[in-house]
Design a protein around this motif. Structure first.
Motif, PDB file in Angstrom:
ATOM      1  N   GLY A 165      70.541  78.753  40.142  1.00 46.21           N
ATOM      2  CA  GLY A 165      70.245  77.524  40.732  1.00 46.21           C
ATOM      3  C   GLY A 165      71.520  76.429  40.536  1.00 46.21           C
ATOM      4  O   GLY A 165      71.329  75.144  41.099  1.00 46.21           O
ATOM      5  N   GLY A 166      72.328  76.844  39.783  1.00 54.04           N
ATOM      6  CA  GLY A 166      73.676  75.942  39.603  1.00 54.04           C
ATOM      7  C   GLY A 166      74.492  75.796  40.690  1.00 54.04           C
ATOM      8  O   GLY A 166      74.646  76.883  41.420  1.00 54.04           O
ATOM      9  N   ARG A 167      74.945  74.864  40.978  1.00 55.02           N
ATOM     10  CA  ARG A 167      75.994  74.241  42.211  1.00 55.02           C
ATOM     11  C   ARG A 167      76.818  73.189  41.800  1.00 55.02           C
ATOM     12  O   ARG A 167      76.749  72.673  40.806  1.00 55.02           O
ATOM     13  CB  ARG A 167      74.813  73.749  43.309  1.00 55.02           C
ATOM     14  CG  ARG A 167      74.166  74.708  44.000  1.00 55.02           C
ATOM     15  CD  ARG A 167      73.030  74.233  44.676  1.00 55.02           C
ATOM     16  NE  ARG A 167      71.802  73.964  43.652  1.00 55.02           N
ATOM     17  CZ  ARG A 167      71.221  72.839  43.480  1.00 55.02           C
ATOM     18  NH1 ARG A 167      71.514  71.638  44.217  1.00 55.02           N
ATOM     19  NH2 ARG A 167      70.383  72.612  42.279  1.00 55.02           N
ATOM     20  N   VAL A 168      77.883  73.653  42.319  1.00 60.11           N
ATOM     21  CA  VAL A 168      79.146  72.580  42.255  1.00 60.11           C
ATOM     22  C   VAL A 168      79.331  72.052  43.771  1.00 60.11           C
ATOM     23  O   VAL A 168      79.501  72.717  44.800  1.00 60.11           O
ATOM     24  CB  VAL A 168      80.394  73.203  41.889  1.00 60.11           C
ATOM     25  CG1 VAL A 168      81.656  72.207  41.942  1.00 60.11           C
ATOM     26  CG2 VAL A 168      80.104  73.692  40.266  1.00 60.11           C
ATOM     27  N   ARG A 169      79.215  70.709  44.022  1.00 54.32           N
ATOM     28  CA  ARG A 169      79.551  70.101  45.319  1.00 54.32           C
ATOM     29  C   ARG A 169      80.723  69.112  45.449  1.00 54.32           C
ATOM     30  O   ARG A 169      80.999  68.397  44.228  1.00 54.32           O
ATOM     31  CB  ARG A 169      78.124  69.192  45.783  1.00 54.32           C
ATOM     32  CG  ARG A 169      77.192  70.087  45.697  1.00 54.32           C
ATOM     33  CD  ARG A 169      75.816  69.353  46.212  1.00 54.32           C
ATOM     34  NE  ARG A 169      75.651  68.953  47.514  1.00 54.32           N
ATOM     35  CZ  ARG A 169      75.561  67.705  48.038  1.00 54.32           C
ATOM     36  NH1 ARG A 169      75.513  66.690  47.216  1.00 54.32           N
ATOM     37  NH2 ARG A 169      75.345  67.681  49.406  1.00 54.32           N
ATOM     38  N   PHE A 170      81.569  69.245  46.451  1.00 52.04           N
ATOM     39  CA  PHE A 170      82.859  68.306  46.502  1.00 52.04           C
ATOM     40  C   PHE A 170      83.117  68.358  48.150  1.00 52.04           C
ATOM     41  O   PHE A 170      82.429  69.070  48.968  1.00 52.04           O
ATOM     42  CB  PHE A 170      84.086  68.632  45.546  1.00 52.04           C
ATOM     43  CG  PHE A 170      84.376  70.050  46.057  1.00 52.04           C
ATOM     44  CD1 PHE A 170      85.388  70.460  47.054  1.00 52.04           C
ATOM     45  CD2 PHE A 170      83.755  71.102  45.498  1.00 52.04           C
ATOM     46  CE1 PHE A 170      85.788  71.710  47.252  1.00 52.04           C
ATOM     47  CE2 PHE A 170      84.114  72.649  45.919  1.00 52.04           C
ATOM     48  CZ  PHE A 170      85.143  72.854  46.506  1.00 52.04           C
ATOM     49  N   MET A 171      84.055  67.439  48.473  1.00 53.63           N
ATOM     50  CA  MET A 171      84.392  67.469  49.888  1.00 53.63           C
ATOM     51  C   MET A 171      85.899  67.578  49.788  1.00 53.63           C
ATOM     52  O   MET A 171      86.541  67.248  48.914  1.00 53.63           O
ATOM     53  CB  MET A 171      84.300  66.146  50.725  1.00 53.63           C
ATOM     54  CG  MET A 171      82.748  65.971  51.017  1.00 53.63           C
ATOM     55  SD  MET A 171      82.274  64.444  51.902  1.00 53.63           S
ATOM     56  CE  MET A 171      82.982  65.066  53.548  1.00 53.63           C
ATOM     57  N   SER A 172      86.632  68.527  50.738  1.00 55.06           N
ATOM     58  CA  SER A 172      88.111  68.614  50.814  1.00 55.06           C
ATOM     59  C   SER A 172      88.438  69.064  52.257  1.00 55.06           C
ATOM     60  O   SER A 172      87.397  69.736  53.056  1.00 55.06           O
ATOM     61  CB  SER A 172      88.393  69.884  49.550  1.00 55.06           C
ATOM     62  OG  SER A 172      89.677  69.886  49.811  1.00 55.06           O
ATOM     63  N   ASN A 173      89.535  69.165  52.509  1.00 61.54           N
ATOM     64  CA  ASN A 173      90.011  69.443  53.848  1.00 61.54           C
ATOM     65  C   ASN A 173      91.184  70.751  53.545  1.00 61.54           C
ATOM     66  O   ASN A 173      92.001  71.006  54.028  1.00 61.54           O
ATOM     67  CB  ASN A 173      90.847  68.456  54.553  1.00 61.54           C
ATOM     68  CG  ASN A 173      91.707  67.765  53.961  1.00 61.54           C
ATOM     69  OD1 ASN A 173      92.272  67.988  52.656  1.00 61.54           O
ATOM     70  ND2 ASN A 173      92.751  66.814  54.548  1.00 61.54           N
ATOM     71  N   SER A 174      91.069  71.145  52.231  1.00 62.77           N
ATOM     72  CA  SER A 174      91.737  72.387  51.927  1.00 62.77           C
ATOM     73  C   SER A 174      91.537  73.720  52.880  1.00 62.77           C
ATOM     74  O   SER A 174      90.433  73.782  53.294  1.00 62.77           O
ATOM     75  CB  SER A 174      91.528  72.986  50.413  1.00 62.77           C
ATOM     76  OG  SER A 174      92.069  73.906  50.159  1.00 62.77           O
ATOM     77  N   PRO A 175      92.500  74.409  53.240  1.00 61.20           N
ATOM     78  CA  PRO A 175      92.334  75.434  54.191  1.00 61.20           C
ATOM     79  C   PRO A 175      91.646  76.824  53.332  1.00 61.20           C
ATOM     80  O   PRO A 175      91.260  77.943  53.915  1.00 61.20           O
ATOM     81  CB  PRO A 175      93.681  75.717  54.771  1.00 61.20           C
ATOM     82  CG  PRO A 175      94.628  75.323  53.742  1.00 61.20           C
ATOM     83  CD  PRO A 175      94.060  74.091  52.989  1.00 61.20           C
ATOM     84  N   PRO A 194      73.843  84.566  45.595  1.00 58.62           N
ATOM     85  CA  PRO A 194      73.108  83.460  45.036  1.00 58.62           C
ATOM     86  C   PRO A 194      72.593  82.446  45.860  1.00 58.62           C
ATOM     87  O   PRO A 194      71.692  81.927  45.983  1.00 58.62           O
ATOM     88  CB  PRO A 194      74.255  82.728  44.239  1.00 58.62           C
ATOM     89  CG  PRO A 194      75.121  83.645  43.821  1.00 58.62           C
ATOM     90  CD  PRO A 194      75.229  84.627  45.029  1.00 58.62           C
ATOM     91  N   GLY A 195      73.106  82.403  47.350  1.00 56.81           N
ATOM     92  CA  GLY A 195      72.937  81.460  48.270  1.00 56.81           C
ATOM     93  C   GLY A 195      71.523  81.971  49.025  1.00 56.81           C
ATOM     94  O   GLY A 195      70.903  81.290  49.897  1.00 56.81           O
ATOM     95  N   THR A 196      71.026  83.145  48.609  1.00 59.22           N
ATOM     96  CA  THR A 196      69.789  83.720  49.323  1.00 59.22           C
ATOM     97  C   THR A 196      68.516  83.582  48.702  1.00 59.22           C
ATOM     98  O   THR A 196      67.577  84.389  48.886  1.00 59.22           O
ATOM     99  CB  THR A 196      69.979  85.001  49.992  1.00 59.22           C
ATOM    100  OG1 THR A 196      70.571  85.866  49.025  1.00 59.22           O
ATOM    101  CG2 THR A 196      71.254  85.021  50.993  1.00 59.22           C
ATOM    102  N   SER A 197      68.672  82.997  47.477  1.00 60.24           N
ATOM    103  CA  SER A 197      67.399  82.820  46.568  1.00 60.24           C
ATOM    104  C   SER A 197      66.437  81.821  47.430  1.00 60.24           C
ATOM    105  O   SER A 197      67.145  81.107  48.157  1.00 60.24           O
ATOM    106  CB  SER A 197      67.601  82.379  45.227  1.00 60.24           C
ATOM    107  OG  SER A 197      68.148  80.934  45.270  1.00 60.24           O
ATOM    108  N   TYR A 198      65.141  82.050  47.269  1.00 60.07           N
ATOM    109  CA  TYR A 198      64.401  81.035  48.035  1.00 60.07           C
ATOM    110  C   TYR A 198      64.539  79.703  47.760  1.00 60.07           C
ATOM    111  O   TYR A 198      64.294  78.834  48.817  1.00 60.07           O
ATOM    112  CB  TYR A 198      62.902  81.482  48.149  1.00 60.07           C
ATOM    113  CG  TYR A 198      61.810  81.261  46.770  1.00 60.07           C
ATOM    114  CD1 TYR A 198      61.649  79.797  46.893  1.00 60.07           C
ATOM    115  CD2 TYR A 198      61.658  82.011  45.895  1.00 60.07           C
ATOM    116  CE1 TYR A 198      60.907  79.324  45.657  1.00 60.07           C
ATOM    117  CE2 TYR A 198      61.109  81.559  44.676  1.00 60.07           C
ATOM    118  CZ  TYR A 198      60.449  80.099  44.571  1.00 60.07           C
ATOM    119  OH  TYR A 198      59.828  79.999  43.788  1.00 60.07           O
ATOM    120  N   GLN A 199      64.828  79.328  46.724  1.00 58.08           N
ATOM    121  CA  GLN A 199      64.968  77.942  46.365  1.00 58.08           C
ATOM    122  C   GLN A 199      66.393  77.352  47.055  1.00 58.08           C
ATOM    123  O   GLN A 199      66.436  76.102  47.463  1.00 58.08           O
ATOM    124  CB  GLN A 199      65.285  77.521  44.755  1.00 58.08           C
ATOM    125  CG  GLN A 199      64.008  78.105  44.135  1.00 58.08           C
ATOM    126  CD  GLN A 199      64.274  79.672  43.567  1.00 58.08           C
ATOM    127  OE1 GLN A 199      65.160  80.306  44.093  1.00 58.08           O
ATOM    128  NE2 GLN A 199      63.429  79.586  42.365  1.00 58.08           N
TER     129      GLN A 199
END
Length: 357
Positions: free
Chosen positions: A70-80, A197-202
Motif C-alpha cells: 500500500g505504500g506509494r510515492v507521488r510527484f509531478m515531473s516532465n522527466s523523460p 504492487p499496482g494490481t492489489s485490489y486496494q
C-alpha cells in the motif's frame, strides 16, 4: 522547480550510468508519501503502523509491519524517464508469487486528470539481497503525475527517485478523496499473490476512485487484537474495510474478536462507513460457513442497533463468475484476475459508502 536547483548533497552512486540523472530522497518535498510511515532514526525502515503497536499485536504483525504493501510515492515531473535507487532488507521468494509482486515497484502516470496508466515495473534481480537500481523510460517528456507503488512483501529501508537534471519536479495534487480508506486483513489484503504492487485490489480501487488508502494486511497474522483496533480507530479515514475472517485461528477466536473490533472503531468514528467482508471463496467448508455466520451476525446486530453506515460483502460473490476458478494461484490467494474481481465486487459498495448514499 528544476531538478538542478535541488540540493544534491544526498547524491548516490548507482548503476544507472547516466550523469544527467539526479537522485532525490522521497522523504523530502516535493515528493509525498502515502500508505506508509517513512524511515527515521527510531525505525530505520518504511513501516505501516508505529512499531510499538505492531509489537503489541502479535509476532507476525511485528515482523510484517516493515512490508510496504500500500505504500506509494507521488510527484509531478516532465522527466523523460523515472529511475529508482532502493535499499531493501530482503525480497521474499515464494513459489506462488512473482518477485515483482513481493519486491518490485510499479510506476503509474496520468495527465490532465485522466486515469492512471501503467508505465512499467522496477524489477528486482532474482537474488537481490540489499537493494537495486532500475529505470523506466517514457515515450516523451510531457508533465505527468507519477505514482510509484512500493513492494507488497518486501521491506524498504531507503528509496530515491532519479530524474533528468533539466526536468521540472512539482508536488502532486491531493487525492480527490484525501482521507484514506483503511483496509485490515489477511495475506489477501496484503496483496498475495498479485503479480506486481499496482494490481492489489486496494491499488485498483484507489486509482478508480482517486482516493488515498492504507493497507494493513498482515499475512497469516490479522487476528483482531485490540492493539490494532485501537490504532485503526485513531486514524483519520474516510472508510474502513474489515477483512480478517480467515486469519482468526478458529471460529471461536473470530467470534471473540470480530464484534469488539467493530465496536472499538465505531466508537471513535460514529458516522464513518465500515464495510465487513468475508473470505473470497465460492465454496466454503463448515469452518468457513461458521466464520461467515459470525461476520453476518456482527453486521446484523449493528443494523439492529441503529448503525446506518455499516455494510456487508459476502466474499463468495467475488469469484462467482465466468472462469472464476482461474482467479487464484492456489485455491486461496488471488492472482491479478482475482484482484480485479475483488475490486469489481467492492467498488459499488465502497463508492456508495463514500458518497453517503
Amino acid at each position: 522547480m528544476k531538478i538542478s536547483e535541488i540540493d544534491r548533497a544526498h547524491a548516490v552512486e548507482t548503476n544507472i550510468g547516466d550523469e544527467n540523472t539526479v537522485f532525490l530522497d522521497v522523504r523530502q518535498a516535493p515528493f509525498t508519501i502515502h500508505g506508509v510511515l517513512p524511515a527515521d532514526e527510531e525505525t530505520p525502515y518504511y513501516h505501516r503502523m508505529p512499531q510499538p503497536v505492531a509489537d503489541a499485536s502479535n509476532d507476525g504483525v511485528s515482523q510484517l509491519n516493515h512490508h510496504t504493501a500500500g505504500g506509494r510515492v507521488r510527484f509531478m515531473s516532465n522527466s523523460p524517464y523515472v529511475a529508482i535507487h532502493t535499499r531493501q532488507a530482503e525480497v521474499l521468494q515464494m513459489s506462488h508469487m512473482t518477485i515483482c509482486g513481493s519486491g518490485g515497484f510499479d510506476l503509474y502516470a496520468s495527465e490532465d486528470g485522466c486515469e492512471d496508466e501503467y508505465m512499467g515495473t522496477f524489477k528486482p534481480g532474482f537474488f537481490m539481497q540489499e537493494g537495486y537500481d532500475s529505470i523506466v523510460r517514457l515515450p516523451d517528456s510531457r508533465m505527468r503525475l507519477f505514482t510509484i507503488h512500493m513492494p507488497l512483501y518486501g521491506g524498504v529501508n531507503e528509496l530515491q527517485v532519479g530524474l533528468d537534471k533539466d526536468a521540472d519536479v512539482l508536488p502532486a495534487p491531493a487525492y480527490a478523496i484525501e482521507k484514506p480508506v483503511v483496509y485490515y486483513g489477511s495475506s489477501i489484503t496484503q496483496g498475495g499473490c498479485a503479480s506486481r504492487p499496482g494490481t492489489s485490489y486496494q491499488a485498483i480501487l484507489s486509482r478508480t476512485l482517486r482516493c488515498d488508502h492504507i493497507n494493513l494486511g498482515f499475512s497469516g497474522s490479522a487476528r483482531g487484537e485490540q492493539a490494532t483496533a485501537q490504532h485503526i480507530a485513531s486514524l483519520d479515514m474516510s472508510a474502513f474495510v474489515m477483512d480478517y475472517d480467515h486469519n482468526a485461528r478458529s471460529p471461536e477466536e473470530l467470534q471473540a474478536t470480530h464484534e469488539p473490533f467493530y465496536q472499538t472503531v465505531r466508537k471513535a468514528h460514529p458516522d464513518m462507513p465500515i464495510i465487513m467482508v468475508s473470505q473470497p471463496k465460492v465454496k466454503l467448508n463448515e469452518d468457513g460457513l461458521q466464520r461467515l455466520a459470525i461476520i453476518r451476525h456482527t453486521y446484523e446486530k449493528a443494523l439492529a442497533a441503529g448503525d446506518s453506515n455499516v455494510y456487508f460483502v459476502d466474499g463468495r460473490t467475488f469469484f462467482d463468475c465466468f472462469a472464476g476458478d482461474c482467479a487464484t494461484v492456489d485455491g486461496s490467494h488471488p492472482n491479478d484476475f482475482g484482484f480485479v474481481c475483488m475490486a469489481q465486487g467492492l467498488l459499488p459498495v465502497l463508492r456508495k459508502a463514500l458518497k453517503g448514499e
